[in-house]
Motif scaffolding. Sequence first.
Motif, mmCIF file in Angstrom:
data_model
loop_
_atom_site.group_PDB
_atom_site.id
_atom_site.type_symbol
_atom_site.label_atom_id
_atom_site.label_comp_id
_atom_site.label_asym_id
_atom_site.label_seq_id
_atom_site.Cartn_x
_atom_site.Cartn_y
_atom_site.Cartn_z
ATOM 1 N N GLU A 169 0.869 -1.226 0.403
ATOM 2 C CA GLU A 169 -0.101 0.550 0.396
ATOM 3 C C GLU A 169 0.890 1.327 0.002
ATOM 4 N N ALA A 170 0.575 2.124 -0.663
ATOM 5 C CA ALA A 170 1.540 3.434 -0.815
ATOM 6 C C ALA A 170 0.357 4.484 -0.788
ATOM 7 N N ILE A 171 0.650 5.885 -0.471
ATOM 8 C CA ILE A 171 0.456 7.487 -1.129
ATOM 9 C C ILE A 171 0.713 7.348 -1.734
ATOM 10 N N VAL A 172 0.650 8.969 -2.573
ATOM 11 C CA VAL A 172 1.301 9.236 -3.451
ATOM 12 C C VAL A 172 0.105 10.365 -3.942
ATOM 13 N N HIS A 173 0.888 11.309 -4.191
ATOM 14 C CA HIS A 173 0.812 12.759 -5.032
ATOM 15 C C HIS A 173 -0.141 12.278 -6.089
ATOM 16 N N GLY A 174 -1.370 13.348 -6.056
ATOM 17 C CA GLY A 174 -2.397 13.863 -7.258
ATOM 18 C C GLY A 174 -3.684 12.859 -6.759
ATOM 19 N N HIS A 175 -5.086 12.822 -7.733
ATOM 20 C CA HIS A 175 -5.568 11.384 -7.655
ATOM 21 C C HIS A 175 -5.385 11.469 -8.579
ATOM 22 N N VAL A 176 -5.177 9.671 -8.409
ATOM 23 C CA VAL A 176 -5.149 8.659 -9.427
ATOM 24 C C VAL A 176 -6.184 8.449 -9.877
ATOM 25 N N GLY A 177 -6.399 8.928 -11.211
ATOM 26 C CA GLY A 177 -8.150 8.632 -12.083
ATOM 27 C C GLY A 177 -8.345 7.227 -12.728
ATOM 28 N N GLN A 178 -8.022 6.814 -13.180
ATOM 29 C CA GLN A 178 -8.668 5.222 -12.711
ATOM 30 C C GLN A 178 -8.173 4.484 -11.629
ATOM 31 N N ASP A 179 -10.077 3.376 -11.359
ATOM 32 C CA ASP A 179 -9.485 2.988 -9.860
ATOM 33 C C ASP A 179 -9.191 1.933 -9.608
ATOM 34 N N LYS A 180 -8.436 0.760 -11.448
ATOM 35 C CA LYS A 180 -8.114 -0.162 -11.562
ATOM 36 C C LYS A 180 -7.109 0.041 -12.850
ATOM 37 N N PHE A 216 -8.389 11.755 -1.128
ATOM 38 C CA PHE A 216 -8.046 12.253 -0.065
ATOM 39 C C PHE A 216 -7.730 13.436 -0.395
ATOM 40 N N ASN A 217 -7.634 14.340 0.369
ATOM 41 C CA ASN A 217 -7.151 16.114 0.677
ATOM 42 C C ASN A 217 -6.612 15.905 2.194
ATOM 43 N N PHE A 218 -4.968 16.811 2.164
ATOM 44 C CA PHE A 218 -4.389 16.768 3.218
ATOM 45 C C PHE A 218 -3.819 18.422 3.215
ATOM 46 N N ASN A 219 -4.398 18.944 3.889
ATOM 47 C CA ASN A 219 -3.351 20.234 3.653
ATOM 48 C C ASN A 219 -4.521 20.715 1.853
ATOM 49 N N ASN A 220 -5.579 20.619 1.870
ATOM 50 C CA ASN A 220 -5.838 21.074 0.475
ATOM 51 C C ASN A 220 -4.751 20.789 -0.865
ATOM 52 N N MET A 221 -3.970 18.796 -0.308
ATOM 53 C CA MET A 221 -3.228 18.668 -0.925
ATOM 54 C C MET A 221 -4.031 17.010 -1.885
ATOM 55 N N PRO A 222 -4.485 17.393 -3.258
ATOM 56 C CA PRO A 222 -4.984 16.024 -3.814
ATOM 57 C C PRO A 222 -3.988 15.035 -3.415
ATOM 58 N N MET A 223 -4.271 13.522 -3.027
ATOM 59 C CA MET A 223 -3.194 12.602 -2.701
ATOM 60 C C MET A 223 -4.484 11.315 -2.854
ATOM 61 N N THR A 224 -3.738 9.574 -3.062
ATOM 62 C CA THR A 224 -4.497 8.478 -3.456
ATOM 63 C C THR A 224 -3.819 7.771 -2.322
ATOM 64 N N HIS A 225 -4.664 6.928 -1.532
ATOM 65 C CA HIS A 225 -4.344 5.911 -0.935
ATOM 66 C C HIS A 225 -4.246 4.541 -2.445
ATOM 67 N N ILE A 226 -3.798 4.528 -2.075
ATOM 68 C CA ILE A 226 -3.761 2.858 -3.342
ATOM 69 C C ILE A 226 -3.006 1.153 -2.587
ATOM 70 N N ARG A 227 -3.655 0.492 -3.309
ATOM 71 C CA ARG A 227 -3.025 -0.943 -3.549
ATOM 72 C C ARG A 227 -2.477 -1.317 -4.366
ATOM 73 N N LEU A 228 -1.176 -2.193 -4.687
ATOM 74 C CA LEU A 228 -0.482 -2.393 -5.240
ATOM 75 C C LEU A 228 0.289 -4.431 -5.199
ATOM 76 N N LYS A 229 0.089 -4.920 -6.205
ATOM 77 C CA LYS A 229 -0.054 -5.775 -6.402
ATOM 78 C C LYS A 229 1.431 -5.893 -7.439
ATOM 79 N N LEU A 230 2.844 -6.497 -7.349
ATOM 80 C CA LEU A 230 3.801 -6.741 -8.167
ATOM 81 C C LEU A 230 4.270 -8.127 -8.873
ATOM 82 N N HIS A 231 3.662 -8.220 -9.860
ATOM 83 C CA HIS A 231 4.238 -8.916 -10.545
ATOM 84 C C HIS A 231 5.513 -9.492 -11.032
#
Length: 302
Positions: A169-180, A216-231
């Motif tokens: 799981e990671a937190i990244v800058h911006g709102h990631v557009g696609q759900d998957k 979500f937004n933190f201090n007006n900064m857009p962020m996204t909590h994501i899950r990642l699977k490595l192949h």
Amino acid sequence: MDTRFTLRFIAEKEGQILREALQEWRISKRALTAIKFDGGLLTVNKVECNVRHILHIGDQVEVKFPPEEKSEGLAVEYGNLSIVYEDDAILVLNKPAYQSTIPSREHPSNSIANLVCGHFQQQGLASTAHIVTRLDRDTSGLLCIAKHAHIHHLTGLAQRSGEISRQYEAIVHGHVGQDKQSIIMPIGRKDTSIIEREVREDGQFAHTDVTVLQRFNFNNMPMTHIRLKLHTGRTHQIRVHMAYLGHPLIGDELYGGSREQLNRQALHCVSLAMLHPLTGESLHFTSALNEDMQRLIRDSLA
């Protein structure tokens, strides 16, 4: 007391040469050479023999591997390890952030490998640390260590065949557009750096699956909590792929992230699934998201 790592098998084919049986039991040629020249032992029905021995159904074969020596420069140290699972073959740990998996010039001591060597020494094991799933220094979460070179060989085969699964799981800058989405882009070393990687045509095949958990937004900064699977397991794979998408990890200055909210890349290995290298048992381990990442998400909702 004989501390050599030992495996036992029962012969199932009449007239089979021991060498062939050992190959079927996935004992590598390298291991057989070490057994022959470095203090190992092969026995059939408790009698020492060589690889040309002819087996009969029901014969009891014992393989004693030679004692292992740790690499030069890998000092034995003692300290706390967060052990999730341990048996005679593998050790699964929950690695904290800011701790190296192996020692480096910048951080020569207190690595996971140093402490694992101390842990093995306290157990009386003639072994060294064999890292199966390595994590960057600033990445937290689950990692697996083999307790013997032969187990490392077996887990290496499992990794190459996709039998070891890791999710992060990671937190990244911006709102990631696609759900998957799947990122299938080759990764190679950047020409101007010995550390940094990048997506490039002549790189190695790399495949990452991305699932959005929360925007979500933190201090007006857009962020996204994501899950990642490595192949695949390329160096900095998640960090490079997310930066390529335009969503670098929070705290990952090397790939364009900001450390204003977190003083490390916001990345945690939350899940590790594998078949046990000896028994074939299905194993699945989980780790709760690191507290600093949880706090960032929690504070955004306050």
